[in-house]
Design a protein around this motif. Structure first.
Motif, PDB file in Angstrom:
ATOM      1  N   ARG A  30     -21.017 -36.046   7.526  1.00  0.00           N
ATOM      2  CA  ARG A  30     -20.538 -35.432   8.763  1.00  0.00           C
ATOM      3  C   ARG A  30     -20.255 -33.941   8.620  1.00  0.00           C
ATOM      4  O   ARG A  30     -19.923 -33.282   9.613  1.00  0.00           O
ATOM      5  N   TYR A  31     -20.362 -33.414   7.405  1.00  0.00           N
ATOM      6  CA  TYR A  31     -19.931 -32.039   7.176  1.00  0.00           C
ATOM      7  C   TYR A  31     -21.038 -31.161   6.599  1.00  0.00           C
ATOM      8  O   TYR A  31     -21.821 -31.606   5.740  1.00  0.00           O
ATOM      9  N   ALA A  32     -21.064 -29.922   7.103  1.00  0.00           N
ATOM     10  CA  ALA A  32     -21.924 -28.919   6.489  1.00  0.00           C
ATOM     11  C   ALA A  32     -21.415 -28.626   5.078  1.00  0.00           C
ATOM     12  O   ALA A  32     -20.228 -28.782   4.777  1.00  0.00           O
ATOM     13  N   MET A  33     -22.344 -28.197   4.240  1.00  0.00           N
ATOM     14  CA  MET A  33     -21.995 -27.852   2.866  1.00  0.00           C
ATOM     15  C   MET A  33     -22.535 -26.458   2.552  1.00  0.00           C
ATOM     16  O   MET A  33     -23.549 -26.029   3.118  1.00  0.00           O
ATOM     17  N   LYS A  34     -21.864 -25.791   1.628  1.00  0.00           N
ATOM     18  CA  LYS A  34     -22.268 -24.432   1.267  1.00  0.00           C
ATOM     19  C   LYS A  34     -22.248 -24.269  -0.261  1.00  0.00           C
ATOM     20  O   LYS A  34     -21.499 -24.953  -0.954  1.00  0.00           O
ATOM     21  N   TRP A  35     -23.095 -23.359  -0.726  1.00  0.00           N
ATOM     22  CA  TRP A  35     -23.050 -22.901  -2.103  1.00  0.00           C
ATOM     23  C   TRP A  35     -22.628 -21.433  -2.102  1.00  0.00           C
ATOM     24  O   TRP A  35     -23.188 -20.613  -1.349  1.00  0.00           O
ATOM     25  N   VAL A  47     -24.133 -18.066  -0.750  1.00  0.00           N
ATOM     26  CA  VAL A  47     -25.542 -18.085  -1.161  1.00  0.00           C
ATOM     27  C   VAL A  47     -26.402 -18.859  -0.162  1.00  0.00           C
ATOM     28  O   VAL A  47     -27.471 -18.395   0.245  1.00  0.00           O
ATOM     29  N   ALA A  48     -25.936 -20.050   0.235  1.00  0.00           N
ATOM     30  CA  ALA A  48     -26.727 -20.890   1.116  1.00  0.00           C
ATOM     31  C   ALA A  48     -25.828 -21.901   1.798  1.00  0.00           C
ATOM     32  O   ALA A  48     -24.779 -22.276   1.268  1.00  0.00           O
ATOM     33  N   SER A  49     -26.258 -22.354   2.971  1.00  0.00           N
ATOM     34  CA  SER A  49     -25.518 -23.383   3.699  1.00  0.00           C
ATOM     35  C   SER A  49     -26.503 -24.362   4.321  1.00  0.00           C
ATOM     36  O   SER A  49     -27.657 -24.009   4.618  1.00  0.00           O
ATOM     37  N   ILE A  50     -26.017 -25.584   4.531  1.00  0.00           N
ATOM     38  CA  ILE A  50     -26.852 -26.629   5.120  1.00  0.00           C
ATOM     39  C   ILE A  50     -25.978 -27.450   6.052  1.00  0.00           C
ATOM     40  O   ILE A  50     -24.834 -27.793   5.720  1.00  0.00           O
ATOM     41  N   SER A  51     -26.508 -27.765   7.230  1.00  0.00           N
ATOM     42  CA  SER A  51     -25.760 -28.536   8.203  1.00  0.00           C
ATOM     43  C   SER A  51     -25.623 -29.988   7.752  1.00  0.00           C
ATOM     44  O   SER A  51     -26.247 -30.413   6.785  1.00  0.00           O
ATOM     45  N   SER A  52     -24.813 -30.746   8.498  1.00  0.00           N
ATOM     46  CA  SER A  52     -24.513 -32.113   8.085  1.00  0.00           C
ATOM     47  C   SER A  52     -25.769 -32.976   7.944  1.00  0.00           C
ATOM     48  O   SER A  52     -25.888 -33.767   7.002  1.00  0.00           O
ATOM     49  N   GLY A  53     -26.723 -32.797   8.861  1.00  0.00           N
ATOM     50  CA  GLY A  53     -27.943 -33.582   8.814  1.00  0.00           C
ATOM     51  C   GLY A  53     -29.084 -32.910   8.075  1.00  0.00           C
ATOM     52  O   GLY A  53     -30.168 -33.493   7.931  1.00  0.00           O
ATOM     53  N   GLY A  54     -28.853 -31.676   7.654  1.00  0.00           N
ATOM     54  CA  GLY A  54     -29.884 -30.945   6.918  1.00  0.00           C
ATOM     55  C   GLY A  54     -30.858 -30.170   7.781  1.00  0.00           C
ATOM     56  O   GLY A  54     -31.762 -29.521   7.268  1.00  0.00           O
ATOM     57  N   VAL A  78     -25.204 -32.514  -2.779  1.00  0.00           N
ATOM     58  CA  VAL A  78     -25.925 -31.340  -2.294  1.00  0.00           C
ATOM     59  C   VAL A  78     -26.495 -30.612  -3.508  1.00  0.00           C
ATOM     60  O   VAL A  78     -25.866 -30.576  -4.570  1.00  0.00           O
ATOM     61  N   TYR A  79     -27.675 -30.059  -3.339  1.00  0.00           N
ATOM     62  CA  TYR A  79     -28.398 -29.423  -4.435  1.00  0.00           C
ATOM     63  C   TYR A  79     -28.708 -27.970  -4.109  1.00  0.00           C
ATOM     64  O   TYR A  79     -28.801 -27.578  -2.940  1.00  0.00           O
ATOM     65  N   LEU A  80     -28.910 -27.200  -5.149  1.00  0.00           N
ATOM     66  CA  LEU A  80     -29.424 -25.843  -5.003  1.00  0.00           C
ATOM     67  C   LEU A  80     -30.503 -25.650  -6.064  1.00  0.00           C
ATOM     68  O   LEU A  80     -30.197 -25.580  -7.261  1.00  0.00           O
ATOM     69  N   GLN A  81     -31.754 -25.620  -5.613  1.00  0.00           N
ATOM     70  CA  GLN A  81     -32.884 -25.350  -6.493  1.00  0.00           C
ATOM     71  C   GLN A  81     -33.087 -23.845  -6.564  1.00  0.00           C
ATOM     72  O   GLN A  81     -33.263 -23.201  -5.524  1.00  0.00           O
ATOM     73  N   MET A  82     -33.063 -23.308  -7.770  1.00  0.00           N
ATOM     74  CA  MET A  82     -33.154 -21.865  -7.957  1.00  0.00           C
ATOM     75  C   MET A  82     -34.392 -21.538  -8.781  1.00  0.00           C
ATOM     76  O   MET A  82     -34.523 -21.980  -9.929  1.00  0.00           O
ATOM     77  N   ASN A  83     -35.317 -20.802  -8.176  1.00  0.00           N
ATOM     78  CA  ASN A  83     -36.556 -20.399  -8.836  1.00  0.00           C
ATOM     79  C   ASN A  83     -36.602 -18.881  -8.981  1.00  0.00           C
ATOM     80  O   ASN A  83     -35.845 -18.167  -8.319  1.00  0.00           O
ATOM     81  N   PHE A  98     -15.786 -27.229   4.267  1.00  0.00           N
ATOM     82  CA  PHE A  98     -14.682 -26.805   5.146  1.00  0.00           C
ATOM     83  C   PHE A  98     -14.298 -28.011   5.993  1.00  0.00           C
ATOM     84  O   PHE A  98     -15.042 -28.432   6.881  1.00  0.00           O
ATOM     85  N   ILE A  99     -13.145 -28.599   5.684  1.00  0.00           N
ATOM     86  CA  ILE A  99     -12.754 -29.873   6.285  1.00  0.00           C
ATOM     87  C   ILE A  99     -11.373 -29.727   6.890  1.00  0.00           C
ATOM     88  O   ILE A  99     -10.434 -29.326   6.206  1.00  0.00           O
ATOM     89  N   LEU A 100     -11.267 -30.048   8.167  1.00  0.00           N
ATOM     90  CA  LEU A 100      -9.980 -30.032   8.884  1.00  0.00           C
ATOM     91  C   LEU A 100      -9.252 -28.709   8.663  1.00  0.00           C
ATOM     92  O   LEU A 100      -8.058 -28.671   8.361  1.00  0.00           O
ATOM     93  N   GLY A 101      -9.997 -27.624   8.822  1.00  0.00           N
ATOM     94  CA  GLY A 101      -9.395 -26.300   8.782  1.00  0.00           C
ATOM     95  C   GLY A 101      -9.100 -25.741   7.417  1.00  0.00           C
ATOM     96  O   GLY A 101      -8.413 -24.720   7.290  1.00  0.00           O
ATOM     97  N   ARG A 102      -9.625 -26.386   6.394  1.00  0.00           N
ATOM     98  CA  ARG A 102      -9.313 -25.933   5.043  1.00  0.00           C
ATOM     99  C   ARG A 102     -10.575 -25.927   4.186  1.00  0.00           C
ATOM    100  O   ARG A 102     -11.400 -26.846   4.258  1.00  0.00           O
ATOM    101  N   ASP A 103     -10.696 -24.892   3.343  1.00  0.00           N
ATOM    102  CA  ASP A 103     -11.779 -24.830   2.382  1.00  0.00           C
ATOM    103  C   ASP A 103     -11.468 -25.703   1.165  1.00  0.00           C
ATOM    104  O   ASP A 103     -10.356 -25.685   0.640  1.00  0.00           O
ATOM    105  N   HIS A 104     -12.488 -26.445   0.731  1.00  0.00           N
ATOM    106  CA  HIS A 104     -12.386 -27.233  -0.495  1.00  0.00           C
ATOM    107  C   HIS A 104     -13.465 -26.752  -1.457  1.00  0.00           C
ATOM    108  O   HIS A 104     -14.616 -26.535  -1.052  1.00  0.00           O
ATOM    109  N   TRP A 105     -13.096 -26.612  -2.729  1.00  0.00           N
ATOM    110  CA  TRP A 105     -13.994 -26.060  -3.735  1.00  0.00           C
ATOM    111  C   TRP A 105     -14.094 -26.982  -4.942  1.00  0.00           C
ATOM    112  O   TRP A 105     -13.135 -27.672  -5.302  1.00  0.00           O
ATOM    113  N   GLY A 106     -15.251 -26.934  -5.583  1.00  0.00           N
ATOM    114  CA  GLY A 106     -15.382 -27.573  -6.879  1.00  0.00           C
ATOM    115  C   GLY A 106     -14.903 -26.630  -7.967  1.00  0.00           C
ATOM    116  O   GLY A 106     -14.444 -25.517  -7.699  1.00  0.00           O
ATOM    117  N   GLN A 107     -15.073 -27.066  -9.217  1.00  0.00           N
ATOM    118  CA  GLN A 107     -14.619 -26.247 -10.348  1.00  0.00           C
ATOM    119  C   GLN A 107     -15.645 -25.194 -10.739  1.00  0.00           C
ATOM    120  O   GLN A 107     -15.333 -24.262 -11.481  1.00  0.00           O
TER     121      GLN A 107
END
Length: 115
Positions: A30-35, A47-54, A78-83, A98-107
């Motif tokens: 249900r959520y867009a994702m970003k790198w 760097v890049a973003s993708i909507s919930s359905g791609g 979610v993937y990021l192919q870098m060439n 970005f979920i319910l008004g807040r940014d969430h990040w990985g490590q």
């Protein structure tokens, strides 16, 4: 919410690498994702973003034609192919939701482009 990046490493200029982000704890499809990436001494940049359905994808000008973002909603990943990697692509790569008004990040996962 948990985001876990993997796949970084050391690669020579002109090489390729694919980084992944495994998501859990929220309805991923249900959520867009970003790198994002952050180089030493520089601000974090999108760097890049993708909507919930791609169906909607956007890239920073600096990576257009070289990077491809994709997602597998069945695998909550979610993937990021870098060439054609360049030394300027060096940095820590983070996925973001970005979920319910807040940014969430990985490590983050370190990508180093060097000969």
């Amino acid at each position: 919410v948990q985001l876990v990046e993997s796949g970084g490493g050391l690669v020579q200029p002109g090489g390729s690498l694919r980084v992944s982000c495994a998501a859990s704890g929220f309805p991923f499809s249900r959520y867009a994702m970003k790198w994002y990436r952050q180089a030493p001494g520089k601000e974090r940049e999108l760097v890049a973003s993708i909507s919930s359905g791609g169906g909607s994808i956007n890239y920073a000008d600096s990576v257009k034609g070289r990077f491809t973002i994709s997602r597998d909603n069945a695998k909550n990943t979610v993937y990021l192919q870098m060439n054609s990697l360049k030394p300027d692509d060096t940095g820590v790569y983070y996925c973001n939701a970005f979920i319910l008004g807040r940014d969430h990040w990985g490590q983050g996962t370190q990508v180093t482009v060097s000969s």
